[in-house]
Design a protein around this motif. Structure first.
Motif, short mmCIF file in Angstrom:
data_model
loop_
_atom_site.label_atom_id
_atom_site.label_comp_id
_atom_site.label_asym_id
_atom_site.label_seq_id
_atom_site.Cartn_x
_atom_site.Cartn_y
_atom_site.Cartn_z
N ILE A 64 -3.00 15.41 0.55
CA ILE A 64 -3.42 15.08 1.92
C ILE A 64 -2.95 13.69 2.33
CG2 ILE A 64 -5.44 14.57 3.37
CD1 ILE A 64 -6.85 16.91 1.94
N PHE A 65 -3.26 12.69 1.50
CA PHE A 65 -2.99 11.32 1.95
C PHE A 65 -1.52 10.94 1.87
CE2 PHE A 65 -7.58 11.11 1.24
CZ PHE A 65 -7.94 10.66 2.50
N SER A 66 -0.75 11.60 1.00
CA SER A 66 0.66 11.22 0.92
C SER A 66 1.42 11.63 2.17
CB SER A 66 1.32 11.85 -0.32
OG SER A 66 1.25 13.25 -0.20
N SER A 67 0.83 12.52 2.99
CA SER A 67 1.53 12.90 4.22
C SER A 67 1.21 11.94 5.36
CB SER A 67 1.13 14.34 4.62
OG SER A 67 -0.22 14.35 5.01
N PHE A 68 0.36 10.96 5.12
CA PHE A 68 0.05 9.96 6.14
C PHE A 68 1.21 8.95 6.22
CE2 PHE A 68 -4.74 9.81 6.90
CZ PHE A 68 -4.92 11.13 6.58
N CYS A 69 1.17 8.08 7.24
CA CYS A 69 2.17 7.02 7.24
C CYS A 69 1.64 5.81 6.46
CB CYS A 69 2.60 6.62 8.64
SG CYS A 69 1.51 7.02 9.95
N ILE A 70 2.58 4.95 6.10
CA ILE A 70 2.21 3.72 5.41
C ILE A 70 1.46 2.84 6.41
CG2 ILE A 70 3.18 1.60 4.40
CD1 ILE A 70 4.83 3.25 2.74
N GLY A 71 0.43 2.18 5.95
CA GLY A 71 -0.32 1.29 6.85
C GLY A 71 -1.51 1.98 7.47
N LYS A 72 -1.66 3.29 7.19
CA LYS A 72 -2.80 4.02 7.75
C LYS A 72 -3.75 4.45 6.63
CE LYS A 72 -1.93 3.77 12.07
NZ LYS A 72 -1.01 2.69 11.86
N ALA A 79 0.84 -1.20 0.00
CA ALA A 79 0.00 0.00 0.00
C ALA A 79 0.88 1.25 0.00
CB ALA A 79 -0.89 0.00 1.23
N ARG A 80 0.35 2.30 -0.60
CA ARG A 80 1.02 3.60 -0.50
C ARG A 80 0.66 4.24 0.83
NH1 ARG A 80 -1.26 3.91 -5.65
NH2 ARG A 80 -2.96 5.11 -4.74
N ALA A 81 1.42 5.29 1.18
CA ALA A 81 1.12 6.02 2.42
C ALA A 81 -0.33 6.50 2.38
CB ALA A 81 2.06 7.21 2.55
N GLY A 82 -1.03 6.28 3.46
CA GLY A 82 -2.39 6.82 3.59
C GLY A 82 -3.44 6.13 2.74
N GLU A 83 -3.07 5.03 2.06
CA GLU A 83 -4.01 4.44 1.11
C GLU A 83 -5.23 3.80 1.77
OE1 GLU A 83 -2.04 1.98 -1.80
OE2 GLU A 83 -3.71 2.18 -3.20
N PHE A 84 -5.05 3.26 2.98
CA PHE A 84 -6.21 2.68 3.68
C PHE A 84 -7.21 3.79 4.02
CE2 PHE A 84 -2.90 -0.46 4.34
CZ PHE A 84 -3.58 -1.65 4.12
N SER A 85 -6.68 4.91 4.55
CA SER A 85 -7.58 6.02 4.91
C SER A 85 -8.22 6.61 3.65
CB SER A 85 -6.79 7.12 5.64
OG SER A 85 -6.15 6.58 6.76
N LEU A 131 -12.20 13.36 14.54
CA LEU A 131 -12.40 12.02 13.95
C LEU A 131 -13.84 11.57 14.19
CD1 LEU A 131 -11.29 9.53 12.57
CD2 LEU A 131 -10.33 8.78 14.74
N ASP A 132 -14.38 11.92 15.33
CA ASP A 132 -15.79 11.59 15.62
C ASP A 132 -16.76 12.45 14.83
OD1 ASP A 132 -15.14 9.60 17.30
OD2 ASP A 132 -15.45 10.70 19.16
N LEU A 175 -13.39 13.85 4.50
CA LEU A 175 -11.99 14.22 4.38
C LEU A 175 -11.41 14.77 5.69
CD1 LEU A 175 -9.91 14.03 2.19
CD2 LEU A 175 -10.53 16.32 1.43
N ALA A 176 -12.20 15.60 6.36
CA ALA A 176 -11.71 16.19 7.62
C ALA A 176 -11.51 15.09 8.67
CB ALA A 176 -12.71 17.24 8.12
N GLN A 177 -12.37 14.08 8.66
CA GLN A 177 -12.20 12.98 9.61
C GLN A 177 -10.94 12.16 9.29
OE1 GLN A 177 -16.22 11.39 8.93
NE2 GLN A 177 -16.46 11.37 11.14
N ALA A 178 -10.72 11.93 7.99
CA ALA A 178 -9.53 11.19 7.59
C ALA A 178 -8.27 11.95 8.02
CB ALA A 178 -9.52 10.97 6.08
N GLU A 179 -8.28 13.27 7.86
CA GLU A 179 -7.13 14.07 8.28
C GLU A 179 -6.92 13.96 9.80
OE1 GLU A 179 -8.79 17.57 6.32
OE2 GLU A 179 -6.84 17.91 5.42
N ALA A 180 -8.04 13.83 10.52
CA ALA A 180 -7.94 13.74 11.97
C ALA A 180 -7.19 12.48 12.41
CB ALA A 180 -9.33 13.79 12.60
N ILE A 181 -7.26 11.42 11.60
CA ILE A 181 -6.50 10.20 11.94
C ILE A 181 -5.02 10.53 11.98
CG2 ILE A 181 -5.85 7.88 11.18
CD1 ILE A 181 -8.57 7.62 9.89
N ALA A 182 -4.55 11.20 10.91
CA ALA A 182 -3.13 11.56 10.85
C ALA A 182 -2.78 12.52 11.98
CB ALA A 182 -2.81 12.18 9.50
#
Ligand code: GDP
Length: 449
Positions: A441-449, A106-112, A148-149, A123-130
């Motif tokens: 947005i998602f490329s700044s997440f970690c891999i696996g998230k 998976a790429r970084a942030g691909e699950f989210s 996130l909630d 989108l705002a909730q997904a950003e809250a995960i990171a």
């Protein structure tokens, strides 16, 4: 289902950190991969004890398998989680095996991203995960969890609904041109516009506060030499006994310390003394101090009753958006009581860095500036610069709409501005997005998230 059919896999824990390792798989092949590894079809949401084997049937590790069939999973797709011992080698071997069976890394942030594309999160909730993962203080973590909630998204959606109502109202007026002028001049329209503007400005200030909560409050301490700047910094830091990280880049002239004030992150910067000086080295220190000052959320001037006015003059005018705190230090010498009073140039707090008297007043002030009031159990949500900028654009469109309506009686123009405002608001939750925005947005997440 809008996400790609490809099955993705990634290590979802920090390998080598001990404890358990987690490999996450998502996509159409996830169930088949799990079935091969387990030797039978896994039961949904059951913990299966499983021997994970490679293609030659050699044992990789024994662990737990969990299966979450779509749509009741994080991504909305079939998801399998494999728990192993927390070994980087084991996880790597298992990832390789899972990829042989049909997944790709998976790429970084691909699950989210898939969770977003499948409507599991906006989108705002997904950003809250990171933001939750990156949070550096309790307050920031709690705020990210609220986002996130959906606390932030809910406010955005409410505003969006009111904005759409307003637009519909104006567009209805345009459709009946013979009545348009009366309609557009009606007090009810004005009232609606004001209500939406008020709602927006409250949301904007809470969003700015959320941004500060996430990033921490940047406080620069300035003052004459011997005013007590270092003593104050030490007193604030020592009282918490929680210096989180000495920040890299500390120079001889600028000392930086991160402290947690009841779970709120503060970056305190102690600058070179504030004074007119001919000394070149000291001038350089002053230049850096001014640079720090320009970037700060709060300028904290340390002075005393005798020098306060002269020091305020030396400091010059405040940056826009920056808060000034004036500390009258050394009250123990004059035997004055600690207090917090209003002053033309900012809030003034009288205290003693040496005895600690009045320090609680300063701490309370800083916490409230950081976005946490009282016991910290307020409803703040986390936010990002992107959110603040989008809301600022919405505010500009609203102001233009108001001008078009009230100043020019131009319904078409107003409706056009509201359409832009609606689009900018929709970008927050991801109702309107571009691939570029999602990629950023998602490329700044970690891999696996
Ligand atoms: P800076 O140059 O602004 O960093 O000042 P320092 O923190 O080094 O303090 C200068 C001097 O003032 C030191 O001798 C401190 O002990 C003293 N000092 C600082 N705060 C207080 C205070 O609240 N009361 C008294 N009596 N002395 C203080």
């Amino acid at each position: 289902m809008t996400a790609a059919a490809e099955t993705i896999a990634a290590i979802a824990t920090a390998p080598g950190a001990g404890g358990i390792g987690v490999l996450r798989v998502s996509g159409t092949q996830a169930t088949a991969i799990a079935t091969t590894l387990l030797g039978r079809v896994p039961q949904p949401r059951h913990a299966h004890y499983c021997a994970f084997r490679d293609a030659a049937s050699a044992l990789i590790d024994r662990g737990i398998m969990l299966h979450f069939p779509q749509p009741n999973s994080f991504t909305g797709e079939d998801v399998v989680e494999l728990q192993t011992h927390g070994s980087a080698v084991v996880l790597d071997l298992l990832l390789r095996r899972v990829c042989e069976l049909g997944a790709r890394p998976a790429r970084a942030g691909e699950f989210s991203e898939r969770a977003f594309l499948n409507g599991k999160l906006d989108l705002a909730q997904a950003e809250a995960i990171a933001d939750l993962i990156a949070s550096q203080s309790e307050a920031a973590a709690r705020a990210a969890l609220r986002s996130l909630d959906g606390a932030f998204s809910l406010r955005v959606k409410r505003l969006l609904a009111n904005l759409v109502d307003l637009r519909v109202y104006i567009e209805a007026a345009i459709d009946f041109p013979e009545e348009e002028i009366d309609f557009l001049a009606a007090p009810e329209l004005r009232a609606r516009l004001d209500a939406v503007s008020d709602e927006l400005s409250t949301l904007l200030s809470e969003t700015r506060r959320g941004l500060r909560l996430a990033d921490g409050l940047h406080v620069v301490i300035v003052g004459r030499p011997n005013a007590g700047k270092s003593s104050l910094l030490n007193a604030l830091a020592a009282q918490d006994r929680a210096i989180v990280t000495p920040v890299a880049g500390t120079t001889r002239d600028v000392l930086r310390e991160n402290i947690q004030l009841d779970g709120v992150l503060l970056t305190l910067v102690d600058t070179a003394g504030l004074r007119e000086s001919a000394d070149i080295v000291e001038r350089e220190g002053m230049r850096r101090a001014r640079g720090e000052l320009e970037r700060a959320d709060v300028a904290l001037l340390v002075s005393d009753a005798e020098h306060l006015n002269a020091d305020i003059a030396l400091l010059g005018p405040a940056q826009s958006g920056q808060t000034r705190l004036l500390v009258c230090n050394k009250i123990d010498l004059a035997q004055l009581p600690p207090q917090r009073v209003g002053h033309a140039a900012g809030i003034r707090i009288d205290l003693s860095a040496r005895t600690g008297e009045g320090l609680d007043l300063l701490r309370r002030e800083l916490k409230s500036l950081a976005g946490v009031d009282g016991d910290g159990s307020n409803g703040a949500f986390s936010a990002r610069t992107r959110h603040v900028l989008a809301l600022e654009r919405v505010a500009a469109h609203l102001a233009a709409a108001e001008f078009a309506l009230v100043g020019q009686q131009a319904g078409e123009l107003a409706a056009e501005e509201l359409r832009h405002a609606q689009r900018d608001l929709g970008e927050l939750t991801g109702e309107y997005t571009s691939d570029d925005l999602l990629g950023a947005i998602f490329s700044s997440f970690c891999i696996g998230k």
